[in-house]
Design an enzyme around this catalytic site. Structure first.
Site, PDB file in Angstrom:
ATOM      1  N   ARG A 138      38.310  31.734  58.733  1.00  0.00           N
ATOM      2  CA  ARG A 138      39.310  30.770  59.218  1.00  0.00           C
ATOM      3  C   ARG A 138      38.689  29.664  60.069  1.00  0.00           C
ATOM      4  O   ARG A 138      39.298  29.193  61.038  1.00  0.00           O
ATOM      5  CB  ARG A 138      40.422  31.464  60.012  1.00  0.00           C
ATOM      6  CG  ARG A 138      40.984  32.718  59.375  1.00  0.00           C
ATOM      7  CD  ARG A 138      41.520  32.471  58.009  1.00  0.00           C
ATOM      8  NE  ARG A 138      41.985  33.709  57.375  1.00  0.00           N
ATOM      9  CZ  ARG A 138      42.311  33.776  56.079  1.00  0.00           C
ATOM     10  NH1 ARG A 138      42.201  32.730  55.301  1.00  0.00           N
ATOM     11  NH2 ARG A 138      42.741  34.903  55.577  1.00  0.00           N
ATOM     12  N   LYS A 262      39.015  45.573  66.406  1.00  0.00           N
ATOM     13  CA  LYS A 262      40.102  45.567  65.421  1.00  0.00           C
ATOM     14  C   LYS A 262      39.962  46.879  64.667  1.00  0.00           C
ATOM     15  O   LYS A 262      39.000  47.080  63.923  1.00  0.00           O
ATOM     16  CB  LYS A 262      39.925  44.376  64.469  1.00  0.00           C
ATOM     17  CG  LYS A 262      40.885  44.363  63.284  1.00  0.00           C
ATOM     18  CD  LYS A 262      40.711  43.084  62.441  1.00  0.00           C
ATOM     19  CE  LYS A 262      41.635  43.067  61.237  1.00  0.00           C
ATOM     20  NZ  LYS A 262      41.534  41.805  60.471  1.00  0.00           N
ATOM     21  N   GLU A 266      44.207  46.067  58.508  1.00  0.00           N
ATOM     22  CA  GLU A 266      43.716  45.351  57.328  1.00  0.00           C
ATOM     23  C   GLU A 266      42.422  45.963  56.788  1.00  0.00           C
ATOM     24  O   GLU A 266      41.446  45.272  56.527  1.00  0.00           O
ATOM     25  CB  GLU A 266      43.530  43.866  57.640  1.00  0.00           C
ATOM     26  CG  GLU A 266      44.836  43.194  58.021  1.00  0.00           C
ATOM     27  CD  GLU A 266      44.734  41.678  58.216  1.00  0.00           C
ATOM     28  OE1 GLU A 266      43.663  41.216  58.611  1.00  0.00           O
ATOM     29  OE2 GLU A 266      45.740  40.996  57.971  1.00  0.00           O
ATOM     30  N   ARG A 299      42.832  45.461  69.877  1.00  0.00           N
ATOM     31  CA  ARG A 299      43.872  44.618  69.271  1.00  0.00           C
ATOM     32  C   ARG A 299      45.069  45.442  68.744  1.00  0.00           C
ATOM     33  O   ARG A 299      44.887  46.526  68.208  1.00  0.00           O
ATOM     34  CB  ARG A 299      43.293  43.772  68.148  1.00  0.00           C
ATOM     35  CG  ARG A 299      42.249  42.810  68.664  1.00  0.00           C
ATOM     36  CD  ARG A 299      41.611  42.034  67.546  1.00  0.00           C
ATOM     37  NE  ARG A 299      42.358  40.854  67.159  1.00  0.00           N
ATOM     38  CZ  ARG A 299      42.641  40.532  65.903  1.00  0.00           C
ATOM     39  NH1 ARG A 299      42.311  41.333  64.909  1.00  0.00           N
ATOM     40  NH2 ARG A 299      43.269  39.413  65.623  1.00  0.00           N
ATOM     41  N   LYS A 334      48.867  39.418  69.575  1.00  0.00           N
ATOM     42  CA  LYS A 334      49.114  38.055  69.097  1.00  0.00           C
ATOM     43  C   LYS A 334      50.444  37.549  69.640  1.00  0.00           C
ATOM     44  O   LYS A 334      51.366  38.341  69.858  1.00  0.00           O
ATOM     45  CB  LYS A 334      49.128  38.014  67.565  1.00  0.00           C
ATOM     46  CG  LYS A 334      47.753  38.211  66.947  1.00  0.00           C
ATOM     47  CD  LYS A 334      47.751  37.971  65.438  1.00  0.00           C
ATOM     48  CE  LYS A 334      46.358  38.256  64.878  1.00  0.00           C
ATOM     49  NZ  LYS A 334      46.258  38.004  63.428  1.00  0.00           N
ATOM     50  N   ASP A 339      51.940  36.773  62.420  1.00  0.00           N
ATOM     51  CA  ASP A 339      50.550  36.334  62.370  1.00  0.00           C
ATOM     52  C   ASP A 339      50.393  34.819  62.553  1.00  0.00           C
ATOM     53  O   ASP A 339      50.188  34.107  61.565  1.00  0.00           O
ATOM     54  CB  ASP A 339      49.944  36.759  61.010  1.00  0.00           C
ATOM     55  CG  ASP A 339      48.434  36.583  60.978  1.00  0.00           C
ATOM     56  OD1 ASP A 339      47.849  36.355  62.039  1.00  0.00           O
ATOM     57  OD2 ASP A 339      47.856  36.676  59.878  1.00  0.00           O
ATOM     58  N   GLU A 367      44.696  28.066  61.211  1.00  0.00           N
ATOM     59  CA  GLU A 367      44.767  28.813  59.952  1.00  0.00           C
ATOM     60  C   GLU A 367      46.038  28.488  59.162  1.00  0.00           C
ATOM     61  O   GLU A 367      45.991  28.268  57.958  1.00  0.00           O
ATOM     62  CB  GLU A 367      44.699  30.325  60.234  1.00  0.00           C
ATOM     63  CG  GLU A 367      44.895  31.158  58.993  1.00  0.00           C
ATOM     64  CD  GLU A 367      44.824  32.668  59.256  1.00  0.00           C
ATOM     65  OE1 GLU A 367      44.532  33.080  60.392  1.00  0.00           O
ATOM     66  OE2 GLU A 367      45.068  33.431  58.310  1.00  0.00           O
TER      67      GLU A 367
HETATM   68  C1  GCU Z   1      44.951  37.117  59.758  1.00  0.00           C
HETATM   69  C2  GCU Z   1      43.830  36.319  59.188  1.00  0.00           C
HETATM   70  C3  GCU Z   1      42.602  37.149  58.987  1.00  0.00           C
HETATM   71  C4  GCU Z   1      42.246  37.854  60.298  1.00  0.00           C
HETATM   72  C5  GCU Z   1      43.444  38.621  60.807  1.00  0.00           C
HETATM   73  C6  GCU Z   1      43.204  39.207  62.194  1.00  0.00           C
HETATM   74  O1  GCU Z   1      45.405  38.054  58.834  1.00  0.00           O
HETATM   75  O2  GCU Z   1      44.221  35.751  57.962  1.00  0.00           O
HETATM   76  O3  GCU Z   1      41.569  36.303  58.589  1.00  0.00           O
HETATM   77  O4  GCU Z   1      41.178  38.714  60.119  1.00  0.00           O
HETATM   78  O5  GCU Z   1      44.536  37.773  60.916  1.00  0.00           O
HETATM   79  O6  GCU Z   1      43.672  38.604  63.144  1.00  0.00           O
HETATM   80  O7  GCU Z   1      42.590  40.244  62.319  1.00  0.00           O
END
Ligand code: GCU
Length: 690
Positions: A138, A262, A266, A299, A334, A339, A367
């Site tokens: 990003r 993190k 994801e 996070r 966040k 997001d 982003e």
């Molecule tokens: C969003 C973003 C990712 C990033 C993620 C995060 O999804 O698109 O690129 O890794 O946020 O904050 O961990």
């Protein structure tokens, strides 16, 4: 031959006078008078403070300024006090911040009076999403300033050092005192000794400017690089591995800030892989850095493939863990529950976790806001966020007060901003994106600051002394440059919301780099909560995500009266309408328009606003050097294309469901939906070329 050399030197001199590539950011003050500095102590930081004063002093000729480091209980952390004789602080960094504030005021014209300036947050940190191969997740302003691939990847060059020093100086000038040097999607190689050697080199340059380094740690590092079979946080070998790693890091970097993690998000590894909780994972790392005064920023950006509304998941997972974290853990949340969308309501976690330190994470890099093409001043968005009232401890429990220690006795207070910095000469790609780096620092220092004041400062510091025509009077400059440019900045975020995602729309962007419109994108193989139709829920009857009590009930995560306010369609602020409600196309809005018409009007308003920005910028040409003028002008042309595309794509797409005409008193779309949809994934990214 001689003439040629003379001409060449002349060319270079003139060129350097005219060249305005934006590299100097907001740091342009050149001394016009001399100053007498009295300072009993000495240190590399105080040397910088003195040097800055000499270099930038524009006050009374020959004035004496006393810099004194002494304990004053009224000064917090690295705050400072302006006294009748100069600057006082508890430590050298406070003095440096005082110097930058003093020099700033000399340019902006703000009076210099006796007062204490304390930071809102103890840790004011940039998060770089930089990968070890130099790419930036990003990032829209070139490659990483810290990492690169190739044979010289770990060689520290003079050029590196100069750049890191300029970076540290820029951060210090706005009070930023921490930098996480790598992506939250971290490589396990980050914690290898050869990488740490480079981290040490960076830390050595950043240190005198008060900028501590932090690292994103991959939770599976013990098994990935440590040769262990597991990374289970309760396994004694794993515990020892982290302790040894912390010891190694601190032996190289004694003031290392700590880790950002993190985990179980994801696809990233985390404690849940071993049946443990986020608290188990965070505490493992917290214990490892505790003896050295380090912190762990853990996070809360988590969501899984479950059927639960994605907006609810972080709260569901973290609230039950309140009070279970060590006191050197800070949960990094966040600003909104999804997001970094152009507009989101605040995350319900703010104020709800009362026995855990919580820190906001803002995104400086754009982003979802047009990358480095669209001019969007983000300070107004952050101001809206800070002012949001959670009501957690009664009226006035704003997000700002819930996170800065005013309401809860947090052991640590902190704030993070995802950086927009890269190797581009002007650091941020778009010249105006520099104002977002600047604004993040200013708000991290003082979360009560008004965006208008921050914009005013930034414009004066960035443009005032470089006005091309010296015959322009100050009044003329204020009326014809400062005022219109400030207005443009102040309007820019709302304009972006209008032409991208008005009235509570969210996550309806293209899947390709999150750039441009894409409300239609929904391949069958894709996770539903990554596709726009999951978020807008358009059908023949209406549009919007029902998060009320009759829907996902995300409203219940907010404290009363906020929960009821969002739940009731009559009291829900229209800016969040489709975030919380699924409504018929002919729903009556406060303006008297139907919802369908109102959607069209918003898209059109955004488009017209960008047209206006273009006109405004064209008019200010006499007040800006050619290079910066042209660069911004070119990007505004691209921004207008973007606004047109968003308008056409979204209005035509939603019209397929509403089956209603676009109001006749606004511009009709010029594009064809089929073509826009067809080109969606093929559209080039303008910033890639740069
Ligand atoms: C969003 C973003 C990712 C990033 C993620 C995060 O999804 O698109 O690129 O890794 O946020 O904050 O961990």
């Amino acid at each position: 031959m001689k003439i040629k050399i003379v001409l060449f030197i002349l060319f270079l001199t003139c060129h350097s006078l005219l060249a305005e590539d934006g590299h100097d950011l907001w740091l342009r003050s050149k001394s016009t008078t001399s100053i007498n500095i009295v300072c009993k102590e000495n240190s590399p930081t105080l040397e910088i403070a003195k040097q800055e004063l000499k270099q930038g002093w524009q006050g009374k000729n020959g004035e004496t300024i006393v810099l004194s480091v002494k304990n004053n209980k009224a000064i917090n952390h690295d705050g400072f006090k302006f006294t009748h004789e100069g600057i006082q602080a508890n430590n050298d960094f406070g003095i440096l911040y005082g110097v930058y504030e003093l020099l700033r005021r000399q340019v902006t014209g703000e009076p210099f009076k006796e007062e204490i300036c304390n930071p809102s947050y103890e840790h004011r940190v940039l998060n770089h999403w930089d990968n070890l191969d130099g790419s930036i997740e990003r990032g829209y302003a070139g490659h990483s300033i810290f990492w690169r691939k190739g044979n010289d990847a770990f060689i520290v060059t003079e050029k590196d050092k100069v750049l890191w020093q300029e970076y540290a100086r820029a951060n210090a000038s706005v009070g930023i005192n921490g930098a996480v040097l790598n992506n939250v999607n971290s490589s396990p190689n980050m914690l290898k000794t050869e990488t740490l050697n480079r981290v040490k080199a960076i830390a050595d340059i950043l240190r005198p400017y008060g900028v501590k380094v932090y690292l994103s740690a991959k939770f599976s590092s013990p098994s990935a690089i440590g040769g262990l079979k597991s990374s289970d946080p309760l396994n004694p070998e794993v515990i020892k591995w982290w302790q040894d790693k912390a010891k190694e890091i601190y032996s190289m970097i004694p003031d290392f800030g700590g880790f950002l993690v993190k985990a179980n998000s994801e696809g990233q590894a985390g404690p849940q892989d071993y049946g443990r909780t986020h608290a188990d994972g965070a505490n493992l790392l917290a214990d490892a850095v505790k003896p050295y005064g380090g912190i762990v920023m853990w996070r809360a950006f988590v969501y899984s493939t479950s059927n639960e509304d994605r907006a609810k998941q972080a709260y569901n997972e973290f609230l039950p863990l309140d009070g279970k974290f060590r006191d050197n853990v800070i949960i990094q949340v966040k600003n909104g529950p999804i997001d970094f969308q152009p507009r989101e309501p605040f995350s319900p976690l703010f104020g709800a976790m009362k026995r855990t330190s919580l820190m906001p994470e803002l995104q400086i890099t754009q982003e979802y806001l047009g990358h480095s093409v669209d001019m969007v001043y983000l300070s107004t968005m952050w101001e809206e966020f800070f002012k949001s009232d959670t009501y957690q401890e009664g009226k006035g429990s704003t997000v700002a007060r819930c996170t800065d220690g005013s309401i809860f006795q947090q052991k640590h207070t902190a704030i993070a901003g995802v950086s927009n910095i890269g190797l581009d000469t002007n650091w941020c790609g778009h010249l105006f994106a520099q104002s977002n780096w600047y604004a993040f620092g200013r708000l991290a220092w003082n979360n009560q600051m008004k965006s208008e004041k921050i914009a005013d400062e930034w414009i004066k510091l960035t443009f005032k002394q470089t006005s091309t025509d010296k015959s322009i009077s100050s009044n003329n400059w204020t009326v014809n440059f400062l005022k219109p440019v400030k207005q443009m900045m102040m309007d820019s975020r709302e304009a972006a919301v209008n032409y991208m995602m008005p009235l509570g729309f969210h996550h309806i962007m293209s899947a390709k780099e999150h750039y441009g419109p894409g409300p239609w994108w929904a391949p069958t193989r894709m996770r539903k909560d990554w596709t726009p139709p999951y978020f807008h829920q358009a059908d023949s009857l209406g549009v919007g995500f029902n998060r009320t009590k009759t829907g996902s009930n995300a409203v219940s995560q907010y404290h009363e009266p906020v929960a009821s306010m969002f739940n009731d369609v009559n009291s829900c602020p229209e800016i969040y309408l489709l975030w919380f409600h699924h409504l018929p196309w002919d729903f009556k809005m406060k303006s008297g328009h139907t919802l369908w018409d109102e959607i069209c009007y918003h898209y059109n308003t955004g488009l017209q606003q960008v047209k206006q920005f273009k006109k405004t910028w064209e008019k200010v040409q006499p007040y800006v050097d050619q290079e910066r003028f042209v660069d911004v002008k070119e990007r505004l042309v691209l921004q207008l294309n973007n606004a047109q595309l968003w308008n056409d794509g979204c209005v035509l797409y939603f019209q397929k469901f509403s089956k209603k005409p676009i109001p006749s008193d606004i511009e009709q779309p010029v594009g064809k939906l089929e073509e826009i949809m067809k080109n969606d994934m093929k559209r080039p990214m303008p910033w890639v070329k740069r």
